[in-house]
Design a protein around this motif. Structure first.
Motif, PDB file in Angstrom:
ATOM      1  N   ASN A  75     -12.100   1.769   9.897  1.00 19.40           N
ATOM      2  CA  ASN A  75     -12.587   2.205  11.771  1.00 19.40           C
ATOM      3  C   ASN A  75     -13.049   3.224  11.710  1.00 19.40           C
ATOM      4  O   ASN A  75     -13.888   4.310  11.956  1.00 19.40           O
ATOM      5  N   ARG A  76     -11.890   4.317  10.724  1.00 21.32           N
ATOM      6  CA  ARG A  76     -11.808   5.345  10.704  1.00 21.32           C
ATOM      7  C   ARG A  76     -12.960   5.771   9.675  1.00 21.32           C
ATOM      8  O   ARG A  76     -13.949   7.161   9.943  1.00 21.32           O
ATOM      9  N   VAL A  77     -13.382   5.517   8.921  1.00 23.21           N
ATOM     10  CA  VAL A  77     -14.745   5.574   7.570  1.00 23.21           C
ATOM     11  C   VAL A  77     -15.834   4.908   8.279  1.00 23.21           C
ATOM     12  O   VAL A  77     -16.753   6.057   8.325  1.00 23.21           O
ATOM     13  N   ILE A  78     -15.653   4.029   9.157  1.00 19.39           N
ATOM     14  CA  ILE A  78     -17.219   3.229  10.037  1.00 19.39           C
ATOM     15  C   ILE A  78     -18.047   4.925  11.079  1.00 19.39           C
ATOM     16  O   ILE A  78     -18.929   4.947  10.678  1.00 19.39           O
ATOM     17  N   ALA A  79     -17.006   5.006  11.552  1.00 17.63           N
ATOM     18  CA  ALA A  79     -16.700   6.549  12.429  1.00 17.63           C
ATOM     19  C   ALA A  79     -17.555   7.422  11.800  1.00 17.63           C
ATOM     20  O   ALA A  79     -18.593   7.892  11.626  1.00 17.63           O
ATOM     21  N   ALA A 134     -15.196  -3.398  11.215  1.00 12.17           N
ATOM     22  CA  ALA A 134     -13.963  -3.606  10.506  1.00 12.17           C
ATOM     23  C   ALA A 134     -13.770  -5.306  10.720  1.00 12.17           C
ATOM     24  O   ALA A 134     -13.742  -5.425   9.462  1.00 12.17           O
ATOM     25  N   GLN A 135     -13.432  -5.770  11.527  1.00 13.75           N
ATOM     26  CA  GLN A 135     -13.045  -7.013  11.866  1.00 13.75           C
ATOM     27  C   GLN A 135     -14.089  -7.975  10.485  1.00 13.75           C
ATOM     28  O   GLN A 135     -13.807  -9.250   9.724  1.00 13.75           O
ATOM     29  N   GLN A 136     -15.665  -7.976  11.536  1.00 15.99           N
ATOM     30  CA  GLN A 136     -16.583  -8.690  10.944  1.00 15.99           C
ATOM     31  C   GLN A 136     -16.814  -8.304   9.052  1.00 15.99           C
ATOM     32  O   GLN A 136     -17.223  -9.494   8.281  1.00 15.99           O
ATOM     33  N   LEU A 137     -17.112  -6.979   9.280  1.00 21.45           N
ATOM     34  CA  LEU A 137     -16.622  -7.052   7.607  1.00 21.45           C
ATOM     35  C   LEU A 137     -15.688  -7.313   6.436  1.00 21.45           C
ATOM     36  O   LEU A 137     -16.033  -7.414   5.538  1.00 21.45           O
ATOM     37  N   LEU A 138     -14.641  -7.620   7.346  1.00 23.67           N
ATOM     38  CA  LEU A 138     -13.128  -8.531   6.745  1.00 23.67           C
ATOM     39  C   LEU A 138     -13.723  -9.529   6.375  1.00 23.67           C
ATOM     40  O   LEU A 138     -13.083 -10.240   5.621  1.00 23.67           O
ATOM     41  N   ILE A 139     -14.279 -10.345   7.489  1.00 27.37           N
ATOM     42  CA  ILE A 139     -14.427 -11.580   7.371  1.00 27.37           C
ATOM     43  C   ILE A 139     -15.999 -12.263   6.698  1.00 27.37           C
ATOM     44  O   ILE A 139     -15.694 -12.622   5.676  1.00 27.37           O
ATOM     45  N   ASN A 140     -16.679 -10.995   6.632  1.00 29.56           N
ATOM     46  CA  ASN A 140     -17.876 -11.284   6.024  1.00 29.56           C
ATOM     47  C   ASN A 140     -17.370 -11.344   3.872  1.00 29.56           C
ATOM     48  O   ASN A 140     -18.078 -11.598   3.187  1.00 29.56           O
ATOM     49  N   ALA A 141     -16.916 -10.064   4.519  1.00 25.78           N
ATOM     50  CA  ALA A 141     -15.799  -9.810   2.580  1.00 25.78           C
ATOM     51  C   ALA A 141     -14.910 -11.330   2.369  1.00 25.78           C
ATOM     52  O   ALA A 141     -15.116 -11.580   1.353  1.00 25.78           O
ATOM     53  N   ASP A 142     -13.864 -11.905   3.123  1.00 24.90           N
ATOM     54  CA  ASP A 142     -13.595 -13.320   2.685  1.00 24.90           C
ATOM     55  C   ASP A 142     -14.534 -14.162   2.767  1.00 24.90           C
ATOM     56  O   ASP A 142     -14.286 -14.905   1.288  1.00 24.90           O
ATOM     57  N   MET A 143     -15.759 -14.544   3.355  1.00 20.66           N
ATOM     58  CA  MET A 143     -16.638 -15.197   2.715  1.00 20.66           C
ATOM     59  C   MET A 143     -17.330 -14.996   1.170  1.00 20.66           C
ATOM     60  O   MET A 143     -17.705 -16.344   0.794  1.00 20.66           O
ATOM     61  N   ALA A 144     -17.724 -14.107   0.963  1.00 19.33           N
ATOM     62  CA  ALA A 144     -18.037 -13.470  -0.271  1.00 19.33           C
ATOM     63  C   ALA A 144     -16.942 -14.379  -1.113  1.00 19.33           C
ATOM     64  O   ALA A 144     -16.996 -14.928  -2.240  1.00 19.33           O
ATOM     65  N   MET A 145     -15.486 -13.922  -1.005  1.00 27.81           N
ATOM     66  CA  MET A 145     -14.665 -14.056  -1.916  1.00 27.81           C
ATOM     67  C   MET A 145     -14.605 -15.664  -2.334  1.00 27.81           C
ATOM     68  O   MET A 145     -14.235 -15.745  -3.610  1.00 27.81           O
ATOM     69  N   TYR A 146     -13.924 -16.083  -0.951  1.00 25.92           N
ATOM     70  CA  TYR A 146     -14.438 -17.458  -1.110  1.00 25.92           C
ATOM     71  C   TYR A 146     -15.989 -18.237  -1.456  1.00 25.92           C
ATOM     72  O   TYR A 146     -15.105 -18.973  -2.913  1.00 25.92           O
ATOM     73  N   GLN A 147     -16.729 -17.882  -2.045  1.00 30.30           N
ATOM     74  CA  GLN A 147     -17.614 -18.436  -2.728  1.00 30.30           C
ATOM     75  C   GLN A 147     -17.786 -18.025  -4.109  1.00 30.30           C
ATOM     76  O   GLN A 147     -18.234 -18.501  -5.441  1.00 30.30           O
ATOM     77  N   ALA A 148     -17.528 -16.589  -4.618  1.00 23.42           N
ATOM     78  CA  ALA A 148     -16.667 -16.577  -5.516  1.00 23.42           C
ATOM     79  C   ALA A 148     -16.083 -16.788  -6.591  1.00 23.42           C
ATOM     80  O   ALA A 148     -16.437 -17.332  -7.688  1.00 23.42           O
ATOM     81  N   LYS A 149     -14.722 -17.863  -5.510  1.00 22.73           N
ATOM     82  CA  LYS A 149     -13.928 -18.493  -6.527  1.00 22.73           C
ATOM     83  C   LYS A 149     -14.355 -19.721  -6.825  1.00 22.73           C
ATOM     84  O   LYS A 149     -14.119 -20.970  -7.523  1.00 22.73           O
TER      85      LYS A 149
END
Length: 642
Positions: A226-230, A343-358
């Motif tokens: 969140n601090r990085v996004i700000a 922040a939460q949506q970035l994590l969710i998106n990264a999780d979907m991308a990681m699942y696809q990578a698997k």
């Protein structure tokens, strides 16, 4: 919590307890000394001498508290207490009949009137002080600094004979001793405060860091993101979130032990720290999942290059206490602000991308894109629709198909495998594996498994009645969710009784990975199923992580060779050797061997010659409806009769 950390925590607590005990004893001893001093004064000196000493002591307390408040050691309330005590004492001395003798002492009334006037004049200043360390306290110290000597001079001027001096010496000594005790009290209190502050900081650190790897935890990571996004928003720059999930981590725990698994996680953490920049943050989110936030980043290519180096670094062989390991990780990447600004949506998106990578390739990385969102929305829709189906009427969309299992020597159908089919009204045919994964993800595996078992048992009873072949068997795949539900034995026992089916005609298929999650539980549940007379098959053998020792520990009756070995044997001699080894392994353990994926006459003939008893595949029949199985059984019965 590790034993070492628990010992450190216990040692800290012991130190805190010791400091508290020292603090309490010092306070008790100080009170005792004060009481002793009071008795000594009351017995040894006239009331007036005691009153002078008491007045001087209370002023000394006020002066001490004023000094401590000015230094920031105590708060205003503590100072006000001593201020009011001194006020009341002076008021009594000036107005009480019992204090007439004291007021008549030389210079006493003038000093007391002056001091009382100062207290009255500074009343508003005292009560308006800040809670801690108000600069006005310094001015108060200047106004009251000369009274301590004036009060002390009252005793020196008025009590100069031998007895009085002796009494004053005793009082002075008592107060010096009391001062030492008070110093000890403050010293022990300071130690206690220091330990509490240090422990508070350590507790705060532990609350934001993972105890095993010492990396920041999820809460710390999200706050930092969140601090990085700000910051990125203010500076109009980009950031990247990389979600890292270790592949087959459970296999390390199962084969090398949990100590080796912990060492692997610590080693991964060390490697992540070595490859990231000082401006990046690495965290362990939980289990075998890590995350990195990179800031700043210039473009997608820079992040892709880092992900490639990261995969190579993590994929290097690692020495563990119980063996060697070559880890690999799937990496999902989302970018700020391209993919989200939350922040939460970035994590969710990264999780979907990681699942696809698997899904694509183990050890690969993948960027989030809108197609992944469509996949996620599809999964949510299927999860919602499946839940609704199971609660209303599964038969409207769900059905079972059946693939015959054939005796390779006689080519007679001896059994069939029940396979799930889902025809969605909007999305069409849903692949069986996707349907099972949806059920597992949304907690529907138990209910779906019960429906499959019930439907399969009902159909088997119908075949027995219609065809008269009570030797015909059916096999049903058990999902991990139903396998772990805890009531599988009683559920199946009820179904067998309800449909009047012999237990030996039902075979349950479980995969290697399902049984490997908890060998102790697997052994117990499979033994209970075996005691009912149910056959148990190890499905897709050779694709999981079980070993010969694990297989020998499990009470299974049938070994099903995965179709990948059947498809590959004709291409490479090594694959044919593996196939032969699996068949020989099954024979050594007295297991019935079933080959899946037989598609040619050559496949069937090779397997038969190698000693495989049963098989299934497109060479014999694709999965068909119950009515078609009925027709095949009737045709087979007619051939046998003729």
């Amino acid at each position: 919590m590790t034993p070492g950390y628990r010992w450190i925590l216990n040692r800290k607590m012991l130190l805190l307890i010791a400091a508290i005990i020292l603090f309490t004893l010092s306070a008790a001893f100080s009170l005792y000394s004060l009481q002793k001093t009071s008795k000594l004064v009351s017995r040894s000196l006239p009331l007036t001498i005691w009153a002078v000493g008491q007045l001087e002591r209370e002023y000394a307390d006020y002066w001490l508290n004023l000094s401590l408040y000015s230094a920031g050691t105590i708060n205003r309330d503590d100072l006000i207490v001593s201020y009011e005590i001194l006020w009341n004492r002076l008021d009594i001395v000036l107005s009480s009949d019992e204090a007439i003798e004291l007021r008549e002492l030389k210079d006493t009334e003038e000093v007391i009137h002056s001091l009382f006037s100062e207290l009255k004049a500074t009343e508003d200043i005292h009560y308006n002080l800040a809670a801690y360390q108000d600069p006005a306290a310094r001015k108060l110290m200047q106004r009251f600094s000369h009274y301590q000597q004036q009060l002390h001079n009252i005793a020196l001027v008025n009590f100069m004979d031998r007895d009085q001096l002796y009494g004053l010496d005793l009082v002075s000594e008592a107060f010096r001793t009391f001062g030492l005790y008070m110093a000890g009290l403050f010293f022990s209190g300071s130690i206690l405060v220091f330990l509490l502050v240090r422990e508070g900081r350590r507790s705060q650190h532990n609350a934001l860091h993972d105890s095993l790897t010492t990396l920041p935890n999820r809460a710390h990571f999200v706050a930092h993101l969140n601090r990085v996004i700000a910051l990125a928003r203010r500076e109009n720059r980009c950031a990247a979130v990389l979600l890292i999930d270790l592949n087959d981590f459970k296999a390390v725990n199962d084969t090398l032990g949990h100590n080796a698994g912990d060492q692997l996680l610590q080693g991964i953490a060390d490697r992540l720290n070595t490859i990231t920049r000082d401006s990046d943050l690495t965290a362990r989110l939980g289990g075998d999942e890590f995350a990195i936030v990179q800031y700043p980043v210039n473009n997608r290519e820079e992040v892709a290059g880092f992900a490639s180096r990261l995969s190579a670094t993590l994929g290097q062989e690692m020495m563990l206490s119980d063996g060697r390991c070559t880890p690999s990780a799937s990496i999902g990447i989302s970018l700020y602000p391209e993919h989200s600004q939350q922040a939460q949506q970035l994590l969710i998106n990264a999780d979907m991308a990681m699942y696809q990578a698997k899904q694509q390739k183990l050890g690969s990385s993948n960027f989030y894109d809108d197609e992944l969102l469509s996949i996620q929305q599809r999964r949510k829709q299927l999860g919602h629709d499946l839940r609704s189906l199971l609660s209303t009427g599964p038969e409207s969309q769900l059905r079972l198909a059946y693939q015959p299992v054939v005796d390779l020597a006689s080519e007679q159908i001896v059994a069939t495998e029940a396979l799930l089919r889902w025809q969605h009204p909007e999305l069409g045919a849903i692949p069986p594996q996707e349907a099972i994964e949806i059920a597992e993800h949304y907690g529907l595996a138990d209910n779906l498994g019960k429906w499959i078992l019930h439907s399969a048992c009902r159909q088997l009873a119908e075949w027995h009645r219609h065809c008269g072949d009570t030797d015909f068997r059916i096999s049903v795949n058990i999902s991990p969710g139903m396998y772990r539900c805890g009531n599988l034995e009683s559920e199946i026992s009820s179904l067998l009784a309800e449909h009047n089916i012999p237990a030996s005609k039902l075979m349950l298929e479980v995969t290697e990975d399902t049984t490997m999650q908890d060998l102790g539980y697997s052994s117990r549940i499979l033994q209970k199923l075996g005691s009912l007379g149910i056959q148990v098959a190890m499905d897709d053998f050779g694709t999981g992580h079980s070993s010969l020792s694990h297989l020998s520990q499990l009470p299974v009756n049938v070994l099903k060779i995965d179709r990948s070995f059947i498809l590959a044997w004709s291409l490479r001699q090594e694959d044919l050797s593996v196939l032969r080894a699996i068949i020989q392994l099954g024979k050594t353990l007295n297991l019935v061997i079933v080959a899946e994926g037989i598609e040619t006459a050559e496949d069937k003939e090779l397997l038969r010659k190698e000693g495989c008893e049963l098989g299934q595949g497109f060479y014999f029949s694709r999965p068909v409806s119950a009515e078609q199985i009925t027709a095949l059984l009737e045709q087979q019965a007619g051939i046998l009769e003729s």
